[in-house]
Design an enzyme around this catalytic site. Structure first.
Site, PDB file in Angstrom:
ATOM      1  N   ASN A 229       0.814  -1.211   0.000  1.00  0.00           N
ATOM      2  CA  ASN A 229       0.000   0.000   0.000  1.00  0.00           C
ATOM      3  C   ASN A 229       0.850   1.264   0.000  1.00  0.00           C
ATOM      4  O   ASN A 229       0.634   2.182  -0.798  1.00  0.00           O
ATOM      5  CB  ASN A 229      -0.943   0.011   1.212  1.00  0.00           C
ATOM      6  N   CYS A 353       2.973   1.390  13.443  1.00  0.00           N
ATOM      7  CA  CYS A 353       1.554   1.340  13.823  1.00  0.00           C
ATOM      8  C   CYS A 353       1.484   0.958  15.296  1.00  0.00           C
ATOM      9  O   CYS A 353       0.639   0.169  15.710  1.00  0.00           O
ATOM     10  CB  CYS A 353       0.775   0.373  12.946  1.00  0.00           C
TER      11      CYS A 353
END
Length: 480
Positions: A229, A353
């Protein structure tokens, strides 16, 4: 039966906290991904009930010779009780489950009676859906305006809020749109053709902050690329020009990466199936690399998307083993320092993250004090270059210099309508003089000569400006 083994392996990796549901499913071969995803998610929704039934039926005890994996038992029993049966040829494992079919159904009925429900669906776990469905437009294949018209043709309306049939533009990422969490794009033609990428908003920040060059000679590295991504986002921001080296050491994830890049039509990406830490920064192939994106393995503690509540117990969500965090931080710091060794690099984005300071602010402050940063003049980019309109910044009490926190970006799940995320950006100052300090005598003289010439130009420019200014004052125009 291989399909069930694959689903069980995903569940095993979730139990080991090796990643998010979405991330782990992305590593499954594309031909099996949709089917595996459906089974994994459905099994997780019924997991507490399935574990209760399997325990009451004493399945793992009586079939311990055939069933050595509890997660394999979960997916198989799920299909016996909540689907159309086990979709596999006869074999010892299938027979081991089917020998207990009557008992399993009996235990299911007892659970439904105990909970006072009539339908199987009432046994499903539920969780809050606080995060919108983010859709990034792949501007390599079409324009934002074309995408808007496409969504409108599908029955959506563009406004500033999101409901089931209304979508909105994101305030921070230009090619990002927000849809209601319940909207699915898995079967949409635009998704299948690579025109839209399903990517969380916070996950879009690293590529935007890196601000890669748009030039035929531009050279960029994505150090840990799969599933792709962020790589595809970088490629789009580079307008498919220059060269983007995309590293991924895992063979299966590398296959996923290549499939993603092909789908998104990323023509400027050179995928490399190797460990970034094994790459020689002095290799002439990478001598022109000026920008590096680092999003290495982390605890994943910030991931609380629509699926992951299914695997987060309250205790797990509030406590992570400090030893594991320290090991991850050590690896993350190693990645940052390795990036700083590339001779021409000017800008490095480090993101995770994770919501833990050990992996975020602590890694940044350690990197700033490293020999690599000090000798090559790396510092944090100012807030003006790191999403200045984003209000939530780093934790000042976790930094050696509290003012450095303004250069860091944080996203908190439940508060920012994103997954938890952290972004930092290292920039190299005084690049020319630093190169001069390290260069051999002959080369150093050439670099010094360039510096002197640049200084002379700057000095002459200032003199001309001052002369024009004095002339204006003499002629009565302007003021001091």
């Amino acid at each position: 039966m291989n399909f069930y083994f694959t689903a069980a392996e995903v569940l095993d990796r979730l139990d080991s906290k090796e990643g998010s549901i979405k991330g782990l499913i992305s590593t499954v071969a594309e031909k099996d991904r949709k089917r595996t995803s459906a089974l994994v998610i459905q099994t997780l929704k019924y997991k507490p009930v399935l574990e209760d039934i399997i325990g009451r039926a004493k399945l793992m005890i009586e079939e311990r010779k055939k069933l050595t994996s509890s997660n394999l038992a979960l997916v198989l029993v799920h299909d016996v009780l909540f689907s159309n049966g086990i979709q596999a040829g006869d074999g010892p494992i299938k027979q081991a489950i089917l020998r207990h079919k009557t008992r399993l159904h009996s235990e299911l009925q007892k659970v439904k009676i105990k909970r006072g429900v009539k339908f199987n669906e009432e046994l499903v776990q539920t969780g809050d859906t606080l995060i919108p469905r983010y859709v990034r437009i792949n501007t390599t294949l079409w324009t934002i305006e074309e995408a808007i018209q496409y969504f409108i043709s599908k029955g959506f309306t563009l406004e500033n809020i999101t409901t089931k049939h209304i979508f909105a533009k994101d305030k921070h990422i230009s090619a990002l749109f927000l849809f209601h969490p319940g909207v699915s794009f898995q079967d949409d033609d635009a998704y299948k053709n690579g025109k839209v990428i399903l990517q969380d908003k916070a996950s879009c920040f690293p590529a935007v902050v890196l601000d890669p060059p748009v030039s035929p000679s531009g050279a960029v590295i994505d150090a840990t690329s799969a599933p792709g991504n962020k790589t595809s986002h970088l490629s789009t921001l580079m307008c498919n020009t220059g060269t983007l080296f995309a590293f991924e050491r895992d063979r299966k994830r590398f296959s996923t990466l290549r499939a993603m890049l092909l789908k998104a039509r990323c023509k400027n990406v050179e995928p490399v199936n190797t460990d970034f830490l094994m790459v020689d920064p002095m290799d002439p192939k990478y001598s022109g690399v000026t920008h590096i994106l680092l999003d290495p393995s982390c605890s994943g503690s910030g991931i609380v998307n629509r699926l992951d509540y299914l695997v987060e117990s309250e205790q797990e969500a509030e406590s992570v083993q400090e030893d594991r965090l320290n090991k991850l931080a050590s690896f993350q710091l190693m990645m940052v320092k390795h990036s700083m060794k590339f001779p021409a690099v000017q800008r490095i984005v480090y993101s995770t993250c994770s919501i833990h300071a050990i992996e975020d602010e602590h890694v940044v402050r350690a990197a700033l004090k490293s020999n690599e940063a000090l000798s090559r003049h790396f510092e944090l980019a100012p807030q003006s270059q790191v999403l200045p309109q984003w209000k939530r910044r780093g934790y000042s009490n976790e930094m050696d210099d509290p003012q450095h926190a303004a250069s860091l970006v944080r996203c908190l799940p439940g508060e920012d309508a994103t997954n938890g995320f952290f972004v930092s950006c290292f920039v190299r100052s005084s690049v020319t003089r630093a190169e001069s300090d390290r260069a051999p005598p002959d080369k150093k003289r050439k670099v010094d000569q360039v510096i002197e010439e640049q200084d002379d130009v700057a000095l002459n420019t200032r003199k001309r400006q001052q002369k024009r200014k004095r002339k204006k004052i003499v002629n009565g125009g302007g003021s001091v």
